[in-house]
Scaffold this active site. Structure first.
Site, short mmCIF file in Angstrom:
data_model
loop_
_atom_site.label_atom_id
_atom_site.label_comp_id
_atom_site.label_asym_id
_atom_site.label_seq_id
_atom_site.Cartn_x
_atom_site.Cartn_y
_atom_site.Cartn_z
N ALA A 1 39.47 41.23 48.90
CA ALA A 1 40.12 39.98 49.28
C ALA A 1 39.08 38.88 49.52
O ALA A 1 37.90 39.15 49.72
CB ALA A 1 40.94 40.19 50.54
N GLY B 1 41.60 45.29 47.17
CA GLY B 1 42.58 44.72 46.25
C GLY B 1 42.18 44.84 44.79
O GLY B 1 43.02 44.87 43.89
N GLU C 1 43.37 48.21 43.83
CA GLU C 1 44.83 48.17 43.81
C GLU C 1 45.34 47.49 42.53
O GLU C 1 46.31 47.94 41.92
CB GLU C 1 45.35 47.45 45.05
CG GLU C 1 45.16 48.26 46.33
CD GLU C 1 45.65 47.55 47.57
OE1 GLU C 1 46.60 48.04 48.20
OE2 GLU C 1 45.10 46.49 47.91
N GLU D 1 39.67 49.49 53.31
CA GLU D 1 40.34 48.63 54.30
C GLU D 1 40.30 49.18 55.72
O GLU D 1 40.27 48.40 56.68
CB GLU D 1 41.81 48.42 53.88
CG GLU D 1 42.00 47.43 52.75
CD GLU D 1 41.88 48.06 51.37
OE1 GLU D 1 42.21 47.40 50.38
OE2 GLU D 1 41.43 49.23 51.27
#
Length: 653
Positions: free
Chosen positions: A69, A108, A111, A131
């Site tokens: 992020a 992310g 992901e 995370e």
């Protein structure tokens, strides 16, 4: 090959052989900023609508695929499109989407790759969902898609630990479908062409493999024990273990959990530490100052500390010249260093060629003049002022005037050591923590006359050693040991006031420390601190409260685990509460007419935390520490303060 199509300031594409090759270019780590998400969303719409496009490849510019992020968006309201929205659009695309992982795919980034229909990677790739290290869980499908690819136990092990996997492991687990032998993007285009006309393999539509409950327990038990009450790892385990639910249900639960954790005190503390590490490297007065070149480092004293420093220095690629007083001591130091390298080889942290290279860069000597080639000399000799001054005066005669001299003292005044040399401006402190090849913290001491480029060199070397450098001014114990002394003093006051060692230790462990204070003392040995107290007895202020309980223990031969007795007894090596210690404490209370009272865990925690924070405030007021967050970093990385509580200064804020 077509011209470049720009979808946003950070996302562009070319069309090659009917495949839209989308490149994310958001330096330095291609974070999933609002602009990246918007660009990807537009690229997906373009690929879906254009009949001439049969597939899509997503890759990153530079050495990173997507590093996670955008930290600039931390704690701010979400900007559309959100990452989960973009990821769902990738997975739902009717044409094959291939992730070409050119480097790290973290958070992310992984992901997003998991939602692609095929994943191909370069040998430089690393993947992970770290995370939990920020007190949160993956918030864009990681806990639901990863187990569909690799199974629940393996997903728990990766996500709840937050660790990073290398390409070989990622391929064998099933996270990756292929490793690129040649050009990554060419291979990704070929993969997309192969998949054209087939039904895309959507990760979210895969069935989670049945998992044996004992395997789930085995994977999660050790991680949750290590997490010591942190919420994020436990929530990650819960979400992964229930990933056999319909995808939409699992994603909704994951997102709600992510948002709750993101707003928690735990996540705020870990974000504080994340940013504190970046702030610590910003040192006043070093703007535009270049470090001196360093290739050869001398290490004086090859005991446990010096050997540990040598291993860290060798791992960073430097040449080491080790100095000790006698041939026997030098040879024993060499053996100790090589034994540590062999341990790294046996554990896989080092391969054979790396081991051979590091060993070849190590020489030891008993002759001062052999240190002449050194660019930096670090002393790790006995912590005695006369011994260190004598060594530095000898070094003055054999090393170049521009070579840097560093002291590893814990408590002595490095200004006094520097003043005894011909060039005090080249002296600084490099206070390593034991074991020096393992502990990440390094206090970099700016002495009164330390030249700016000398300090800059200390920081540069520290970073090359993969240490976390924190700059401190000169004071007894620097930042860490000075706060530790205040915290220890308060713990001893608590003993006199009515608490017992095991009660204080239990309160600290309940707060999140890996070990209680008195258990740590016993492990380290009580005699070094006792010798220091005896040296200081003559200059101690008689009006200040001084607790003699530790002195009574040492006088009774209770020197810790090695003597079988300290603050605890150790029958058969097991720590047990000792009534003899209780009796010594009660006798000292009686001598001072102190009426004992009981303390709750909360009271013990508050008193110790207040003592740490008060000493931290004094360090800031004196200009010894540059910022409160530096103090937090020192206490977390050197003294076991739980990271998820943010350090003593954050915890008190």
């Amino acid at each position: 090959m077509s011209d470049v199509t720009t979808f946003s300031a950070t996302v562009s594409a070319t069309t090659r052989n009917g495949i839209l090759v989308v490149t994310i270019d958001n330096a330095p780590v291609n974070a999933t900023s609002a602009d990246v998400r918007l660009g990807l969303s537009r690229a997906l719409a373009h690929a879906e609508a254009e009949g001439a496009i049969s597939g899509m490849v997503i890759t990153g510019a530079g050495k990173t695929f997507i590093g996670g992020a955008d930290i600039k968006e931390f704690g701010k309201p979400a900007i559309e499109p959100t990452l989960p929205d973009v990821i769902e659009r990738i997975e739902a695309l009717s044409k094959p989407v291939v992730a070409a992982l050119n480097g790290a795919a973290l958070g992310g980034g992984l992901e997003l790759a998991l939602a692609c229909h095929y994943r191909i990677a370069s040998p430089a790739t690393q993947v992970g969902l770290p995370e939990v290290k920020l007190g949160i869980v993956p918030g864009a499908g990681g806990t639901q898609r990863l187990p569909r690819l690799i199974g629940i136990p393996a997903a728990i092990e990766l996500i709840a630990s937050g660790r990073i996997a290398k390409p070989g492991e990622a391929l064998s687990l099933g996270i990756l479908d292929e490793l690129a032998e040649t050009d990554l993007v060419d291979a990704a285009i070929e993969a997309s062409q192969r998949l054209t006309g087939t039904s895309p393999r959507r990760t979210g539509e895969l069935t989670v493999a049945p998992a044996d409950p004992t395997e789930i327990e085995k994977a999660s038990g050790k991680l949750l024990a290590k997490a010591r009450g942190q919420k994020a790892p436990a929530e990650a385990v819960r979400l992964i273990a229930s990933s056999h639910r319909p995808l939409a249900e699992g994603l909704a639960d994951e997102r709600a959990t992510f948002l709750t954790l993101r707003d928690s005190r735990e996540a705020a503390a870990l974000r504080h530490i994340f940013f504190a590490e970046r702030e610590a490297s910003k040192v006043a007065g070093l703007e535009g100052i270049d470090a001196r070149p360093v290739t050869t480092i001398g290490i004086c004293g090859l005991g446990l500390m010096g050997s540990g420093i040598a291993v860290a220095v060798l791992a960073a690629g430097y040449t080491v010249i080790g100095l000790d007083q006698t041939q026997q001591a030098a040879e024993k130091g060499h053996e100790r260093i090589v034994a540590l390298l062999e341990r790294n080889l046996a554990s896989g942290r080092l391969d054979r060629s790396g081991f051979d290279a590091q060993k070849s860069r190590l020489v030891v000597t008993t002759t001062d003049a052999d240190l002449a080639p050194c660019d930096l000399v670090i002393e790790a000799v006995f912590d005695d002022l006369d011994v260190k001054i004598d060594l530095f005066r000898r070094l003055d005669k054999v090393v170049r005037p521009d070579a840097i001299l560093a002291t590893n003292t814990s408590y002595l005044n490095p200004d006094e050591i520097a003043a005894a040399t011909a060039h005090p401006e080249r002296v600084l402190g490099l206070h390593f923590f034991s074991p020096a090849h393992v502990m990440r913290l390094l206090e970099v001491v700016r002495c009164e006359k330390t030249a700016p480029d000398v300090l800059a060199t200390g920081l540069t070397v520290a970073k090359k050693l993969k240490k976390l450098p924190v700059v401190t001014g000169v004071t007894e114990g620097f930042i860490g040991n000075r706060i530790f002394s205040a915290y220890r003093r308060e713990a001893e006051f608590l003993l006199e006031d009515g608490a017992l060692p095991h009660e204080i230790d239990a309160a600290l462990e309940d707060y999140g420390f890996p070990m209680g204070l008195f258990a740590v003392y016993d492990m380290a040995g009580l005699e070094i601190a006792w010798a220091r107290r005896k040296r200081q007895a003559a200059i101690r202020d008689p009006s200040e409260r001084y607790v003699e309980i530790a002195d009574r223990l040492c006088e009774a031969g209770r020197l810790g685990q090695k003597s079988g007795r300290g603050w605890y007894a150790y029958p058969d090596g097991k720590q047990t509460i000792d009534p003899e210690v209780t009796a010594i404490i009660e006798a000292e209370r009686a001598k001072r007419s102190i009426a004992a009272r009981s303390f709750s865990q909360d009271e013990i925690q508050k008193r110790l935390l207040n003592a740490m924070a008060a000493e931290g405030e004094a360090l800031l007021a004196e200009g010894i520490a540059a910022r409160a967050s530096d103090i937090d970093l020192v206490m977390i990385n050197g003294y076991g303060f739980p990271a998820y509580k943010g350090g003593p200064m954050f915890a008190k804020s």
